[in-house]
Design an enzyme around this catalytic site. Sequence first.
Site, PDB file in Angstrom:
ATOM      1  N   GLU A 146       3.330   4.533   2.617  1.00 48.77           N
ATOM      2  CA  GLU A 146       5.176   3.599   2.530  1.00 48.77           C
ATOM      3  C   GLU A 146       4.763   3.293   0.722  1.00 48.77           C
ATOM      4  O   GLU A 146       5.906   2.436  -0.195  1.00 48.77           O
ATOM      5  CB  GLU A 146       5.099   2.004   2.922  1.00 48.77           C
ATOM      6  CG  GLU A 146       3.613   1.204   2.331  1.00 48.77           C
ATOM      7  CD  GLU A 146       1.829   2.137   3.582  1.00 48.77           C
ATOM      8  OE1 GLU A 146       2.509   3.380   3.493  1.00 48.77           O
ATOM      9  OE2 GLU A 146       1.257   0.817   3.054  1.00 48.77           O
ATOM     10  N   HIS A 193      -1.262   6.276   3.099  1.00 49.53           N
ATOM     11  CA  HIS A 193      -0.305   5.594   2.401  1.00 49.53           C
ATOM     12  C   HIS A 193       1.163   5.873   2.187  1.00 49.53           C
ATOM     13  O   HIS A 193       1.364   5.309   0.828  1.00 49.53           O
ATOM     14  CB  HIS A 193      -1.073   4.383   2.172  1.00 49.53           C
ATOM     15  CG  HIS A 193      -1.236   3.495   2.205  1.00 49.53           C
ATOM     16  ND1 HIS A 193      -1.080   2.308   3.283  1.00 49.53           N
ATOM     17  CD2 HIS A 193      -2.991   3.637   3.020  1.00 49.53           C
ATOM     18  CE1 HIS A 193      -2.539   2.029   4.287  1.00 49.53           C
ATOM     19  NE2 HIS A 193      -3.101   1.900   3.951  1.00 49.53           N
ATOM     20  N   CYS A 242      -2.619   4.844   8.261  1.00 47.16           N
ATOM     21  CA  CYS A 242      -3.645   4.415   8.125  1.00 47.16           C
ATOM     22  C   CYS A 242      -4.592   3.612   9.676  1.00 47.16           C
ATOM     23  O   CYS A 242      -5.218   4.667  10.640  1.00 47.16           O
ATOM     24  CB  CYS A 242      -3.723   3.296   6.905  1.00 47.16           C
ATOM     25  SG  CYS A 242      -5.984   3.801   6.452  1.00 47.16           S
TER      26      CYS A 242
END
Length: 239
Positions: free
Chosen positions: A217, A215, A111
Amino acid sequence: MKKKPVIGITGAYVEHTRHMKGVYVHQDYHQAVLAAGGIPIILPFNDSGNENAYIDLLDGIIFSGGEDIDPFFYHEQPHPQLGFVTPKRDAFELSLLKESLARELPILGICRGLQLINVAFGGTLIQDIPSVMERPIKHAQIIDRQEVVHEVLLEKESYLHNLWQLERLRVNSLHHQAIKKLGTGLSVAATSPADGIIEAIEHKDYPYLHALQWHPESMAVHCSFMQTLFADFITVASN
Ligand code: MN
């Protein structure tokens, strides 16, 4: 037994109350690193000039999400819709990135991390997608961060295309800024086909430099592709 690789994660700045201010990392980052077999540590930004010493500790580094980058660093004036900026964080991370590149440390940008890498290579940013672009889709999602909201198209022969053997997938999207001018030496690895926003980049001449606008994660909990991404990053960091 082989030592587990230590992965530094850069921190955002948050102010919960006037008594609780400081560096913050969303739990999804360190959980994704742990799940892939790495040891996550958080890097608090500061201006002590110790970037070298931080990099000495690491086998890999994640430039994480967070505040907007001060447009000063790409020679633009602030747009009215520019968000919160932390120039001290920007300066620290640009310096960490420079040192990471010099050491050929495996680098993953997420990001804001993608935006930071682009700026470091001389690129510029769209300061606010909805107010600058003609017909953008919604990149600032309003549902949970692990949910996917828009499609990305992976460039053939990009790292992500080769890793996943996919041409398209749906991703989450928690950004209001994006790459405007691509930095020198960087390649586009994925785009949002609906509006052309750059969603992933890489550096083909560098051992491991990959960055995603979404994202991974937060998707990793239920998306095997994002787990594979972290697993590969940790494997590279182990070598
Ligand atoms: Mn997006």
